[in-house]
Design a protein around this motif. Structure first.
Motif, short mmCIF file in Angstrom:
data_model
loop_
_atom_site.label_atom_id
_atom_site.label_comp_id
_atom_site.label_asym_id
_atom_site.label_seq_id
_atom_site.Cartn_x
_atom_site.Cartn_y
_atom_site.Cartn_z
N GLN A 1 38.17 52.63 68.32
CA GLN A 1 38.87 52.01 67.44
C GLN A 1 39.82 50.81 68.03
N ASN A 2 39.68 50.65 69.32
CA ASN A 2 40.54 49.85 70.19
C ASN A 2 41.86 50.13 69.83
N ALA A 3 42.17 51.72 69.99
CA ALA A 3 43.60 52.25 69.80
C ALA A 3 43.85 52.94 70.92
N GLU A 4 45.20 52.89 71.34
CA GLU A 4 45.83 53.48 72.52
C GLU A 4 46.34 54.46 71.79
N VAL A 5 46.43 55.84 72.29
CA VAL A 5 47.33 57.16 71.78
C VAL A 5 48.53 57.29 72.85
N VAL A 6 49.51 57.30 72.34
CA VAL A 6 50.99 57.52 73.16
C VAL A 6 51.90 58.50 72.42
N GLY B 1 47.03 43.13 71.18
CA GLY B 1 45.61 42.97 71.12
C GLY B 1 44.94 44.29 70.93
N LYS B 2 45.65 45.44 71.19
CA LYS B 2 45.32 46.85 70.81
C LYS B 2 46.07 47.39 69.72
N LYS B 3 45.63 48.38 69.20
CA LYS B 3 46.24 49.15 68.26
C LYS B 3 47.17 50.47 69.24
N VAL B 4 48.22 50.59 68.61
CA VAL B 4 49.03 51.76 69.34
C VAL B 4 49.23 52.69 68.19
N ILE B 5 48.78 54.25 68.82
CA ILE B 5 49.45 55.06 67.97
C ILE B 5 50.36 55.86 68.68
N ASP C 1 41.38 65.47 72.60
CA ASP C 1 40.03 65.71 72.24
C ASP C 1 39.25 64.66 71.38
N MET C 2 40.09 63.73 70.70
CA MET C 2 39.49 62.64 69.98
C MET C 2 39.73 61.30 70.81
N LEU C 3 40.13 61.18 71.77
CA LEU C 3 40.68 60.17 72.51
C LEU C 3 39.46 59.05 72.67
N SER C 4 38.45 59.41 72.91
CA SER C 4 37.19 58.75 72.91
C SER C 4 36.95 57.82 71.50
N GLN C 5 37.08 58.59 70.57
CA GLN C 5 37.07 57.98 69.26
C GLN C 5 38.16 57.00 68.89
N GLY D 1 45.40 69.01 62.68
CA GLY D 1 44.57 68.03 61.74
C GLY D 1 45.27 66.71 61.72
N HIS D 2 46.40 66.64 62.21
CA HIS D 2 46.86 65.29 62.11
C HIS D 2 46.12 64.15 63.05
N ALA D 3 45.69 64.38 64.15
CA ALA D 3 44.96 63.44 65.09
C ALA D 3 43.73 62.80 64.06
N ALA D 4 43.00 63.89 63.68
CA ALA D 4 41.81 63.40 62.51
C ALA D 4 42.16 62.41 61.60
N GLU D 5 43.33 62.83 60.84
CA GLU D 5 43.95 61.96 59.99
C GLU D 5 44.21 60.70 60.26
N MET D 6 44.89 60.50 61.46
CA MET D 6 45.08 59.14 62.03
C MET D 6 43.80 58.57 62.38
N LEU D 7 42.80 59.02 62.83
CA LEU D 7 41.58 58.43 63.15
C LEU D 7 40.92 57.97 61.88
N GLN D 8 41.09 58.80 60.72
CA GLN D 8 40.40 58.11 59.50
C GLN D 8 41.42 57.16 58.76
N PHE D 9 42.67 57.14 59.06
CA PHE D 9 43.25 55.96 58.73
C PHE D 9 42.97 54.74 59.35
N LEU D 10 42.82 54.75 60.79
CA LEU D 10 42.52 53.60 61.51
C LEU D 10 41.12 53.07 61.22
N LYS D 11 40.20 53.87 60.92
CA LYS D 11 38.79 53.55 60.31
C LYS D 11 38.96 52.61 59.18
N GLY D 12 40.22 53.08 58.30
CA GLY D 12 40.30 52.35 56.99
C GLY D 12 40.70 51.14 57.01
N LEU D 13 41.56 50.73 58.47
CA LEU D 13 42.12 49.73 58.41
C LEU D 13 41.06 48.32 58.52
N LYS D 14 41.45 47.20 57.78
CA LYS D 14 40.64 45.94 57.75
C LYS D 14 40.85 45.24 58.90
#
Length: 157
Positions: A64-69, A31-35, A56-60, A144-157
């Protein structure tokens, strides 16, 4: 060795020691996305940069309903020091026996000061709410990797 997990396929459940004090079980995050980001070693320059950027980007990511691990072969004791030093607000998983590393096929031959060693190739996997692998990123640069992953998540349908 376990078969490599393919994009679009369900990721098998795994359980592993976590810095949270409780065992991490992938099935608990349905029910959540996992990075899930694999990194070579606690408190090294690239791994520190990557951890700080994700933190630093955890709240963002949460929006996106994502857990960073994060996950490495370091011990929980090492993870605790790393978390305390940089005030990370996400859990780090300890894969000392390389079970999860092998599941995701991230142990690769690396060249360290002229010697061939086996180590974790910096890699990130994005698992969706149904626990399918929807993103696979290998040989990544920490900065810059975290920002790339956030952009990827935002692009998921």
């Amino acid at each position: 060795m376990a078969a490599k997990i393919a994009l679009g396929k369900k990721v098998p459940n795994f359980k592993i020691a976590s810095s949270s004090g409780e065992e991490f079980s992938l099935s608990d995050y349905k029910g959540k996305k996992v990075i899930l980001y694999f990194y070579p070693k606690d408190s090294t320059p690239g791994c520190t940069t990557e951890g700080i950027e994700f933190n630093d980007m955890l709240s963002q990511f949460k929006k996106q309903n994502a857990e960073v691990v994060g996950i490495s072969r370091d011990s929980l004791k090492s993870h605790d020091k790393f978390i305390c030093k940089y005030d990370f607000k996400f859990q780090l998983l300890s894969d000392e026996d390389e079970e999860v590393c092998k599941l995701f096929d991230v142990i690769k031959e690396k060249n360290m000061y002229g010697k061939k060693v086996m180590g974790i190739e910096r890699s990130t996997f994005i698992i969706d709410e149904d626990q399918k692998l929807v993103g696979e990123f290998r040989k990544i640069k920490a900065q810059g990797h975290a920002a790339e992953m956030l952009q990827f998540l935002k692009g998921l349908k």
